[in-house]
Write a protein that holds these residues in place. Structure first.
Motif, PDB file in Angstrom:
ATOM      1  N   GLN A  35      -2.187  12.199 -18.490  1.00 52.15           N
ATOM      2  CA  GLN A  35      -1.784  12.013 -19.791  1.00 52.15           C
ATOM      3  C   GLN A  35      -1.321  13.562 -20.325  1.00 52.15           C
ATOM      4  O   GLN A  35      -0.355  13.619 -21.105  1.00 52.15           O
ATOM      5  N   MET A  36      -2.121  14.451 -19.696  1.00 47.57           N
ATOM      6  CA  MET A  36      -1.901  16.008 -20.374  1.00 47.57           C
ATOM      7  C   MET A  36      -0.273  16.233 -19.695  1.00 47.57           C
ATOM      8  O   MET A  36       0.652  16.542 -20.623  1.00 47.57           O
ATOM      9  N   PHE A  37      -0.070  15.917 -18.500  1.00 43.89           N
ATOM     10  CA  PHE A  37       1.227  16.461 -18.134  1.00 43.89           C
ATOM     11  C   PHE A  37       2.370  15.577 -18.633  1.00 43.89           C
ATOM     12  O   PHE A  37       3.511  16.092 -19.100  1.00 43.89           O
TER      13      PHE A  37
ATOM     14  N   ASN B  64       3.066  19.861 -29.769  1.00 41.09           N
ATOM     15  CA  ASN B  64       2.114  18.660 -29.374  1.00 41.09           C
ATOM     16  C   ASN B  64       1.712  18.981 -28.317  1.00 41.09           C
ATOM     17  O   ASN B  64       0.726  18.622 -27.672  1.00 41.09           O
TER      18      ASN B  64
ATOM     19  N   ARG C  79      -2.111  19.316 -26.845  1.00 39.94           N
ATOM     20  CA  ARG C  79      -2.634  18.668 -25.765  1.00 39.94           C
ATOM     21  C   ARG C  79      -3.292  19.457 -24.574  1.00 39.94           C
ATOM     22  O   ARG C  79      -4.127  19.089 -24.063  1.00 39.94           O
TER      23      ARG C  79
ATOM     24  N   ARG D  71     -12.001  20.578 -22.346  1.00 36.83           N
ATOM     25  CA  ARG D  71     -12.746  19.769 -21.583  1.00 36.83           C
ATOM     26  C   ARG D  71     -13.212  20.490 -20.198  1.00 36.83           C
ATOM     27  O   ARG D  71     -14.147  20.242 -19.723  1.00 36.83           O
TER      28      ARG D  71
ATOM     29  N   SER E  67       2.559  14.567 -21.728  1.00 34.18           N
ATOM     30  CA  SER E  67       2.734  15.217 -23.007  1.00 34.18           C
ATOM     31  C   SER E  67       3.767  16.274 -23.132  1.00 34.18           C
ATOM     32  O   SER E  67       3.990  16.664 -23.903  1.00 34.18           O
TER      33      SER E  67
ATOM     34  N   GLU F 184      -6.972  12.069 -17.402  1.00 33.02           N
ATOM     35  CA  GLU F 184      -6.729  13.234 -18.189  1.00 33.02           C
ATOM     36  C   GLU F 184      -5.483  14.157 -17.784  1.00 33.02           C
ATOM     37  O   GLU F 184      -4.507  14.429 -18.423  1.00 33.02           O
ATOM     38  N   VAL F 185      -5.230  14.220 -16.349  1.00 31.83           N
ATOM     39  CA  VAL F 185      -4.261  15.216 -15.697  1.00 31.83           C
ATOM     40  C   VAL F 185      -3.037  14.398 -15.984  1.00 31.83           C
ATOM     41  O   VAL F 185      -1.995  15.002 -16.514  1.00 31.83           O
TER      42      VAL F 185
ATOM     43  N   PHE G  97      -6.917  19.807 -23.296  1.00 29.65           N
ATOM     44  CA  PHE G  97      -7.196  19.606 -21.896  1.00 29.65           C
ATOM     45  C   PHE G  97      -8.097  20.601 -21.293  1.00 29.65           C
ATOM     46  O   PHE G  97      -8.834  20.453 -20.597  1.00 29.65           O
TER      47      PHE G  97
END
Lengths: 248, 307
Positions: free
Chosen positions: B99-101, A2, A6, A13, B103, B96-97, A10
């Protein structure tokens, strides 16, 4: 898993938001196609019944592999290293390999998107040679090329400190490959000493291979090209292994 | 008291230089632990070993009971590291930063919760590029907290921040301590070390030269105080050094600072000297010794008392 997905989403984008990447990968190749295509597109090509444009399509796709490697990946890795983004990944529990894999996947995406775009535009303007088996073989060859050329890009990123210096270095690799490997003009029309130089460029073999499979050649008849590419891949892997740096 | 970081004779060498030389120390749960030392003293190497980025050459260390040699990944799951504010992609948005980290960790706090804690709610859709230094530092702190870490490593937390932003950062660090987190801070600003830290380790040439509370470290200097005044220029450094109870003279073109072990006696002698020579003592200030003095004293070339 996962986490890797992600990260890929990321990075995707971020790549799309970089207009330099978009220009070099998705606009510049089409400009080349239209400029050289409109000059020589319908002239007879190397083989019976084929035209210049038919050899030019796979050559441009191959060019995309080297330009994404030496420009996009090289410069992005330097920017991420020097600003400390790579360090941020290293202090998080994601594997280092995942970070490189994500960038490579963006590179593959750009190469394949570029190839599809080139073929669609060419098909719209000219009457081109096309077959599905050739298309799949071409894609396979491009992926094979990514294996070695992407490592070259990662290796180069270890040599320069600023994106500016990296661009300079990238040009040194890119332009000889562009002019000497038969992408826009056939190697046969070059002066003899340049033809000799051309034989020493791995890119020449890659272009030869891409053109061969696109024009319906069997993969088995390109043993030399495949062997050279494989050797080049090993060299690039080693270079990347010793030159790539995570830290400033 | 529970120990969360334990170093035992930890060493790291680069060629002929020993960056970290047999450091043994403990960090206790819930404290703010400072590491100070001049550039190249080995602070960074030390911290990087604890963060699981480098392997030691000899000695051992555990972080949250996990061996740094064998369990780097598990350690990374449970620590937070504040990095320089530049280390985020400029073309990414704050949301975005985060949420990504988030995860990347087994355990993560809701990015919304952290954003609320740090006042980042209104900046969710802002690009990193568009943020000021102070705001970038907040996002950076949010990333360090995204996995609800047991230990937080802060490397130069107020570097490049203006005085207001620095004060805010210090307040946030104190709030984090109240939540029961252990915080390890490296800093160049002795004022920051003195204000923030419960205990401070002073590192010089790879060695641990002192480890104690800021107050104890300062009193180890012998309880001297500072008398500073404008340098009138008529009197030589030697005359000041000759005054009673003066142990040291800091001499600059515009100010003189006398280190005195008996401030009353020294002051009287100073005024007598000025009267005799016919000048006025002006700009007079009396100061206690500070962490700055500890730093200068203990990290001066090779000097330093074990302890």
């Amino acid at each position: 898993m996962n986490a890797l997905l992600r990260l890929i989403a990321f990075d995707f984008r971020l790549y799309l938001r970089d207009w330099l990447t978009i220009f070099w990968m998705l606009i510049y190749p089409v400009l080349m196609l239209i400029i050289f295509g409109s000059m020589f597109g319908n002239q007879p090509g190397a083989e019976e019944g084929l035209k210049y444009i038919d050899s030019y399509i796979p050559a441009l796709c191959a060019m995309n592999v080297i330009s994404v490697s030496v420009f996009t990946l090289n410069i992005n890795m330097i920017t991420q290293r020097e600003s400390g983004i790579l360090r941020r990944y290293r202090v998080s529990p994601i594997r280092s390999a995942s970070v490189l894999l994500s960038h490579s996947i963006q590179g593959v995406f750009l190469v394949l998107a570029g190839a599809i775009e080139i073929i669609l535009v060419a098909n719209f303007v000219w009457d081109i040679h096309f077959s599905f088996p050739s298309l799949l073989l071409l894609f396979a060859c491009l992926l094979f090329g990514c294996l070695s050329f992407f490592c070259l890009g990662f290796a180069l990123s270890g040599l320069a400190k600023t994106p500016g210096a990296a661009s300079g270095l990238a040009m040194i690799v890119f332009f000889p490959s562009l002019f000497l490997s038969g992408i826009s003009m056939p190697v046969d029309i070059l002066p003899t000493f340049m033809q000799k130089l051309s034989q020493w460029l791995p890119m020449s073999y890659f272009v030869e291979l891409a053109q061969g499979v696109w024009l319906g050649g069997s993969i088995t008849s390109f043993g030399t090209e495949l062997a050279v590419m494989l050797g080049f891949a090993v060299v690039c892997w080693l270079l990347a292994f010793f030159l790539f740096r995570w830290e400033k | 008291m529970q120990t969360v970081i334990q170093l035992d004779q930890l060493c790291k060498r680069y060629g002929n230089t020993t960056a970290v030389d047999q450091i043994t120390m403990q960090v206790n749960k819930g404290e703010i632990f400072g590491i100070v030392g001049p550039n190249g003293a080995g602070k960074t190497t030390l911290i990087e070993m604890l963060e699981g980025l480098r392997l030691p050459d000899s000695g051992s260390a555990t972080v949250l009971g996990l061996d740094i040699r064998k369990h780097a990944m598990e350690i990374k799951q449970r620590i937070g590291v504040l990095l320089q504010a530049t280390s985020m992609p400029e073309k990414a948005k704050v949301r975005e930063v985060l949420q990504m980290f988030a995860s990347l960790y087994h355990k993560s706090t809701d990015p919304k919760e952290i954003s609320a804690f740090l006042g980042l709610e209104d900046k969710q859709n802002a690009f990193i590029k568009s943020l000021s230094g102070g705001w970038k530092q907040r996002v950076s702190l949010a990333l360090a907290l995204i996995n609800d870490p047991d230990i937080l490593f802060l490397d130069e937390p107020s570097m490049g921040l203006d005085p207001n932003a620095r004060k805010e950062m210090w307040d946030m660090i104190h709030r984090l301590k109240k939540d029961g987190r252990t915080i390890v801070v490296t800093t160049h600003y002795m004022e920051e070390a003195e204000y923030l830290c419960d205990r401070i380790a002073v590192i010089s040439h790879g060695k641990l030269v002192a480890l104690d509370t800021p107050q104890k470290l300062i009193s180890m200097l012998g309880g001297t105080k500072r008398i500073s005044f404008r340098n009138a220029g008529d009197t030589g450094k030697e005359s000041f050094a000759g005054l009673p109870y003066v142990v040291d003279v800091e001499w600059e073109t515009d100010t003189v600072k006398l280190h005195s072990s008996q401030i009353d006696e020294t002051l009287q002698a100073l005024f007598r000297l000025a009267a005799e020579e016919g000048w006025m003592v002006s700009g007079l200030r009396l100061e206690d010794a500070s962490m700055n003095d500890v730093f200068t004293e203990m990290t001066a070339s090779g000097k330093g008392s074990e302890g």
